[in-house]
Scaffold this motif. Structure first.
Motif, PDB file in Angstrom:
ATOM      1  N   ARG A 120       0.879  -1.175   0.000  1.00 54.12           N
ATOM      2  CA  ARG A 120       0.000   0.000   0.000  1.00 54.12           C
ATOM      3  C   ARG A 120       0.910   1.217   0.000  1.00 54.12           C
ATOM      4  O   ARG A 120       1.393   1.657   1.047  1.00 54.12           O
TER       5      ARG A 120
ATOM      6  N   ARG B 123     -14.947  -0.894  -8.775  1.00 59.12           N
ATOM      7  CA  ARG B 123     -15.859  -1.504  -7.814  1.00 59.12           C
ATOM      8  C   ARG B 123     -16.230  -0.511  -6.728  1.00 59.12           C
ATOM      9  O   ARG B 123     -15.514   0.452  -6.454  1.00 59.12           O
TER      10      ARG B 123
ATOM     11  N   GLU C  47      -0.538  -5.439 -10.718  1.00 57.50           N
ATOM     12  CA  GLU C  47      -1.853  -4.842 -10.524  1.00 57.50           C
ATOM     13  C   GLU C  47      -1.742  -3.604  -9.654  1.00 57.50           C
ATOM     14  O   GLU C  47      -0.991  -3.592  -8.673  1.00 57.50           O
TER      15      GLU C  47
ATOM     16  N   VAL D 293     -13.220  -2.649   3.676  1.00 59.14           N
ATOM     17  CA  VAL D 293     -12.997  -4.098   3.730  1.00 59.14           C
ATOM     18  C   VAL D 293     -11.617  -4.426   4.297  1.00 59.14           C
ATOM     19  O   VAL D 293     -11.462  -5.343   5.115  1.00 59.14           O
ATOM     20  N   ALA D 294     -10.628  -3.672   3.878  1.00 55.68           N
ATOM     21  CA  ALA D 294      -9.271  -3.955   4.351  1.00 55.68           C
ATOM     22  C   ALA D 294      -9.190  -3.833   5.873  1.00 55.68           C
ATOM     23  O   ALA D 294      -8.498  -4.614   6.538  1.00 55.68           O
TER      24      ALA D 294
ATOM     25  N   SER E 270     -17.585  -1.000  -2.812  1.00 59.14           N
ATOM     26  CA  SER E 270     -17.878  -2.038  -1.827  1.00 59.14           C
ATOM     27  C   SER E 270     -17.987  -1.474  -0.419  1.00 59.14           C
ATOM     28  O   SER E 270     -17.666  -2.150   0.538  1.00 59.14           O
ATOM     29  N   LEU E 271     -18.426  -0.257  -0.309  1.00 56.80           N
ATOM     30  CA  LEU E 271     -18.617   0.300   1.023  1.00 56.80           C
ATOM     31  C   LEU E 271     -20.090   0.528   1.268  1.00 56.80           C
ATOM     32  O   LEU E 271     -20.824   0.912   0.375  1.00 56.80           O
TER      33      LEU E 271
ATOM     34  N   GLU F 205      -8.614 -11.184  -1.968  1.00 53.84           N
ATOM     35  CA  GLU F 205      -8.158  -9.989  -1.252  1.00 53.84           C
ATOM     36  C   GLU F 205      -8.176  -8.785  -2.184  1.00 53.84           C
ATOM     37  O   GLU F 205      -8.630  -7.689  -1.816  1.00 53.84           O
ATOM     38  N   ARG F 206      -7.726  -8.995  -3.412  1.00 48.82           N
ATOM     39  CA  ARG F 206      -7.648  -7.888  -4.353  1.00 48.82           C
ATOM     40  C   ARG F 206      -9.031  -7.432  -4.807  1.00 48.82           C
ATOM     41  O   ARG F 206      -9.205  -6.328  -5.279  1.00 48.82           O
ATOM     42  N   ARG F 207     -10.011  -8.328  -4.706  1.00 53.63           N
ATOM     43  CA  ARG F 207     -11.370  -7.969  -5.147  1.00 53.63           C
ATOM     44  C   ARG F 207     -12.239  -7.520  -3.982  1.00 53.63           C
ATOM     45  O   ARG F 207     -13.473  -7.543  -4.062  1.00 53.63           O
ATOM     46  N   ASP F 208     -11.615  -7.137  -2.900  1.00 57.11           N
ATOM     47  CA  ASP F 208     -12.344  -6.580  -1.756  1.00 57.11           C
ATOM     48  C   ASP F 208     -13.340  -7.550  -1.139  1.00 57.11           C
ATOM     49  O   ASP F 208     -14.433  -7.151  -0.713  1.00 57.11           O
TER      50      ASP F 208
ATOM     51  N   SER G 154      -4.237  -0.731  -7.646  1.00 55.56           N
ATOM     52  CA  SER G 154      -5.592  -0.334  -7.258  1.00 55.56           C
ATOM     53  C   SER G 154      -5.540   1.063  -6.660  1.00 55.56           C
ATOM     54  O   SER G 154      -4.665   1.360  -5.830  1.00 55.56           O
TER      55      SER G 154
END
Lengths: 719, 334
Positions: A341, A435, A392, B108-109, A437-438, B134-137, A394
């Motif tokens: 990160r 995405r 990758e 999520v993390a 996702s929250l 993990e990478r896809r939340d 993000s």
């Protein structure tokens, strides 16, 4: 959570308990029950099947209609010292029975044993005069009997885990599995222009032992581990299957005759083999946000089971002096990954996996390929190296969105494979996804990926003329895994919770494969798939809930080939030399629907149900080319090499309808009765066995409409 | 509701009077006692058996085993949540610092970090960081329910339901006639996949597809005298292990599957045909055969289409270990 915290229910309960001491004891008892894992219960199940059907019984293990009895048992005890005892048995008395027991001092050690049976009945019934089924010698009898083909796995596992210290852990697992039975195999009886297929079921009697041991030292900062995996396969069914019937010679005779073994007899059976794998691995957290992993393993596999002895039926090549293959394959695997990160918003991943499968089997001359030019041929060890890389990134966007971009690299290098193919294949994939996702009423993701695959030059050039050794049509097809390909994938998933008890999910997937062919569009040209699905679940209250889902998918494949005969010149000068290009569009369309509910009618009575519908339809659209460089297709008597009856395939359809209902009534706090009802209908319209008769007279029957009803009563008691 | 509260208040007063509590007003207030976990009174003084019995169910799990000094307490996972605990208003209090429900606002993390603070040292979770999930939340709580003894995803009979929440294509495939015994509860997705991260493709438990398949199908490992290239390379070249309509979980039935790779020379490009559409008594020239025609003879296409298709003759398709000086062994006939 209650709205008014002044009236905390615990306080109220306390007050009530003060007023009514008895209720306090009851409350404490209730709490103890809520938090205690201790269970000791047993159940006896009687189930009545009105009819045993091949498709339903496939893995259910029940092959007798009428009443079948089984028992379940479950004991879980945890002591105050944190010692767990678990004993669990399911389906005891049936072929699917399984049993497990373990003793564990939580956080210190654990030992366990598991026993599991997995039956598999063939989804059809065989009517055959063949005898000796399940053994290594088959004969042809005179009486036709019905026969169920089945295999059964029986596995026993032992596990042990020990925390040697807070950070050091050792694990050992040993699994012993026997597999017995017989399965559809088949062989050829070839004489006088007749290609007769023979029913030759393969005997299954094998043992597979696996042992896995590892030791692992892990802290919050890093871990290191090492381990061993061993696999030992033994085929006790023999080295060959002797088929004492088959060819006779002479026109007018049936192909299969007892005492005249097929030319293919004996068929070789799977040899014993062994593999030993050693691995070391480690990981390190460079910081709270950066972690690296590495794993290296080495596998040594051997296959040195002795050959069938040299005989008239298994003639060794004069120069072949080996008594076994001496098979030896060493495989090296390396895996590394780095995740970081970099900032609060940016997250990176890089990983790489490498495999080197080195087939070191000695090559010797095994045969003379008489039918194809008389070349002396050796065994064909096949080695390959594989690289899989991934990068990758993000990035967290405002309002809970996340954007990911990735690149995947796949590389394969082949050594020793047939010269038809390529030495190297490379595939690059680029993908991006967004995405959310929250917590919100709508979450979801959208992903798109594009791949391009190509490889080194082909080892051969397509054969366009018959040179006396090589037929026209050789080296025309790019085998699927070697062909150039462009692939696009799209995935969309949306989660929607408009109100608290309702949850809705929508998914859509699309994929398109575009294959580049070698010549004349031979082989696989294109593949498409599409999926749509909708799920919904609703919680009416704490006692009732329901869900349902529907999905529809299609898969299309387009491929081409060339109808030919052995040694054809494909120049259209005669029937034998007429070759006809043709194509097939294969389509699979699937619809599936499911619905279920669970509810409590009262504190004593609960009910539930599930319904599943699934229907798959395969279509085979075959078309002949009207023209082409190699054919003037003159389909019809005397003009074409196309075999009579070719090109018209009926659709195949499979429909599954299953309804399951249950009701459970608590007679007392400890005793319950459960009633189950299953209605299962499977319809199969498939040409596979339709009007098919083996040359030894064997027929395979698949009932096109199979209905099974099951009524079961279970009495359970908690002790 | 108001009536119930009033009744409870009266009942509390009666209870207090009867027990003499009013005379002990000056006595030090007894601190709430823990019910399951060390220090859980902070939460269970409100979230008790009457409020949310499911919360206490954690006592049935390994997380609720106090004798194991490693087990957490509520705040280890949910955070100190002081604003939630000390809220005095009459409406809903703010949520705890970390929540794990589907509509959680906790990243999520951060949710997963609560689990990984202990479980990252578990050998099966070493490779979680960087794994596809993990990478896809995917949150741990998306699949696991930590407050129940019967975590669906850890029971092979119910695990697939959890996986199918995302993997819709596989949900349809397992109901096809040729499948692994997943719907029957004899196999679980985790027999082949480790959702927490692996070194293999597709989160397979071993380093490669074949190595995973060999754990149950060891007879296919070989090597053989005559190896079949796509078999050696990857079982998934021909099989879809989640289920197919074609027998043996083949992606496409023979001869189509075989013709996707094999050259059309000789008989390999034969156009498929079935007995129902074939005049079995006649040759390709329409002439009556000189002998009783066997339906699957060399004069029609039935033999490469029905029963096992190409495999009717090429029986040893996974590799032949026959040492015989015979071309047919090379081509997997014996």
């Amino acid at each position: 959570m209650h709205n008014n915290r002044v009236f905390k229910r615990t306080v109220l309960a306390l007050a009530v308990s003060m007023a009514f001491p008895v209720s306090s004891a009851i409350a404490q008892e209730d709490v103890a029950e809520l938090i205690s894992p201790n269970v000791a219960e047993a159940g006896v199940k009687l189930q009545y099947l009105d009819d045993v059907n091949p498709l339903y019984r496939q893995y259910n293990g029940i092959n007798d209609d009428g009443v079948n009895a089984s028992a379940d048992v479950k004991i879980i005890q945890r002591s105050d010292a944190g010692r767990w005892l678990r004993i669990e048995g399911r389906d005891l008395g049936l072929r699917t029975q399984e049993f497990g027991a373990s003793l564990e001092q939580q956080g210190d050690w654990k030992v366990g044993i598991d026993y599991n049976q997995i039956p598999r009945f063939a989804p059809f019934v065989v009517f055959t005069p063949v005898t000796g089924i399940g053994h290594d010698t088959l004969n042809l009898g005179t009486r036709i009997d019905d026969k169920d083909l089945k295999t059964e796995r029986t596995a026993t596992s032992l596990t042990a885990t020990k925390f040697i210290s807070k950070n050091l852990q050792a694990n050992v697992t040993f699994k012993n599995e026997d597999k017995k039975g017989e399965r559809l195999f088949g062989s050829n009886g070839n004489v006088g222009g007749f290609l007769g297929q023979l029913f030759t079921p393969e005997p299954i009697d094998s043992n597979h032992k696996q042992i896995e041991a590892s030791i692992d030292y892990a802290t919050e900062k890093f871990y290191v581990s090492g381990g061993y995996y061993g696999s030992f396969f033994e085929n006790k069914a023999g080295k060959g299957l002797f088929v004492n019937y088959g060819t006779t010679g002479g026109a007018g005779n049936p192909v299969a005759v007892q005492g005249s073994p097929t030319q293919m007899s004996p068929l070789s059976l799977a040899p014993d083999n062994q593999a030993h794998q050693f691995h070391i691995a480690g990981g390190y957290n460079w910081s709270r946000d950066t972690r690296a992993n590495l794993k290296i393993s080495k596998t040594f596999a051997t296959q040195d089971d002795s050959f069938l002895p040299n005989s008239a039926r298994v003639p060794y090549y004069a120069g072949m002096k080996r008594s076994d293959l001496g098979g030896k394959v060493d495989t090296t695997n390396v895996f590394g990954s780095l995740t970081s990160r970099v900032t609060d918003k940016l997250n990176l991943l890089a990983s790489w996996a490498y495999e080197d499968r080195d087939d070191r089997t000695p090559q010797v001359d095994y045969l003379v390929d008489v039918g194809h030019g008389g070349a002396i041929l050796q065994n064909n060890p096949e080695s390959q190296k594989t690289h899989r890389g991934k990068f990758e990134a993000s990035y967290r966007l405002p309002r809970g969105f996340n954007l990911t971009a990735g690149y995947d690299y796949d590389f394969k290098k082949y050594e020793g494979m047939d010269e038809l193919f390529r030495d190297e294949i490379t595939e690059n994939t680029y993908r991006v996804d967004v995405r959310k996702s929250l917590g919100d009423t709508v979450n979801g993701s959208l992903m798109f990926a594009h791949s391009e695959r190509d490889g080194s030059s082909w080892g051969t050039t397509p054969n366009l003329v018959n040179d006396g050794t090589h037929a026209v049509g050789l080296h025309w097809t790019a085998p699927t895994q070697f062909s150039d390909r462009e692939r696009d994938k799209l995935k969309l998933m949306v989660d929607w919770m408009p109100i608290d008890p309702l949850s809705v999910q929508f998914a859509y997937e699309y994929a398109l494969d575009d294959y580049k062919t070698r010549i004349f569009d031979m082989g696989l040209n294109e593949g498409r798939s599409e999926l749509f699905s909708l799920d919904a679940s609703y919680r009416f209250n704490d006692r009732w809930k329901a869900n349902m889902w529907y999905s529809h998918s299609t898969n299309d494949i387009e491929q081409n080939s060339l109808n030919s005969t052995f040694g054809s010149l494909c120049n259209g000068t005669s029937v034998r030399n007429t070759c006809v290009p043709w194509g097939a569009d294969l389509e699979l369309s699937s619809n599936a629907f499911g619905a279920g509910f669970d509810g409590q009618i009262s504190s004593k009575l609960s009910v539930g149900g599930q319904y599943l519908y699934s229907r798959d339809v395969n279509k085979y659209d075959i078309s002949y080319a009207d023209e082409g460089a190699f054919a003037s297709p003159r389909v019809g008597p005397g003009f074409s090499s196309i075999r009579q009856g070719a090109g018209i395939l009926p659709d195949t359809e499979y429909t599954l309808n299953t309804l399951r209902l249950f009701a459970k009534y608590a007679v007392t706090k400890a005793t319950a009765i459960r009633l189950d009802y299953v209605w299962d209908r499977r319809e199969l319209d498939d040409y596979t066995w339709s009007s098919w008769t083996y040359s030894d007279g064997t027929k395979v029957l698949v009932n096109p409409d199979q209905i099974t009803r099951v009524i079961a009563v279970t009495l359970s008691h908690a002790f | 509701m108001r009536k119930i509260r009033s009744l409870l208040a009266v009942l509390a007063c009666i209870g207090s009077v009867c027990s003499g509590a009013v005379f002990a007003a000056d006595a030090p207030k007894e601190a709430p006692k823990d019910i399951v976990l060390a220090g859980d009174a902070k939460c269970t003084s409100c979230h008790d058996e009457a409020d949310a019995p499911g919360v206490l169910h954690i006592g049935k799990t390994k997380h609720g085993t106090r004798a194991d000094g490693r087990t957490p307490t509520c705040t280890d996972c949910h955070g100190d949540s002081d604003k939630h605990v000390t809220y005095k208003g009459s409406d809903k209090p703010p949520k705890p610092d970390r929540t794990f429900d589907k509509q959680s606002a906790t990243p999520v993390a951060e949710r997963n970090a609560a689990c990984l603070s202990c479980h990252q040292t578990d050998p099966k979770r070493h490779l979680w960081a960087g794994s596809t999930h993990e990478r896809r939340d995917v949150a741990c709580s998306s699949c696991h329910d930590t407050h129940t003894a019967d975590d669906k995803v850890r029971d092979k009979r119910t695990q697939a339901e959890v996986c199918f929440a995302c993997h819709k294509e596989q949900r349809a495939q397992v109901n096809r006639p040729s499948h692994h015994p997943i719907p029957e509860g004899k196999m679980a997705c985790s027999d082949c996949h480790n959702p927490h991260g692996t070194t293999g493709p597709k989160l397979l438990v071993k380093d490669s597809t074949n190595a995973t398949c060999y754990t149950c199908h060891a007879e296919k490992r070989g090597p053989f005298v005559h190896n079949h290239a796509p078999v050696t390379e990857d079982c998934a070249n021909c099989h879809n292990p989640h289920g197919t309509v074609a027998d043996a979980m083949l992606k496409t039935r023979p001869p189509f599957l075989c013709q996707q790779c094999h050259d059309p020379a000789n008989h390999l490009g034969t156009i498929p045909g079935v007995a129902a559409n074939t005049d079995l008594s006649r040759t390709v020239n329409g002439l009556a055969t000189g002998s009783p025609a066997v339906q699957n003879n060399g004069l029609n296409s039935v033999g490469v289409t029905q029963a096992r298709g190409c495999l009717n003759c090429h029986t040893e398709i996974h590799g032949s270990n026959s040492p015989a000086n015979a071309s047919k062994a090379l081509r997997f006939w014996r």
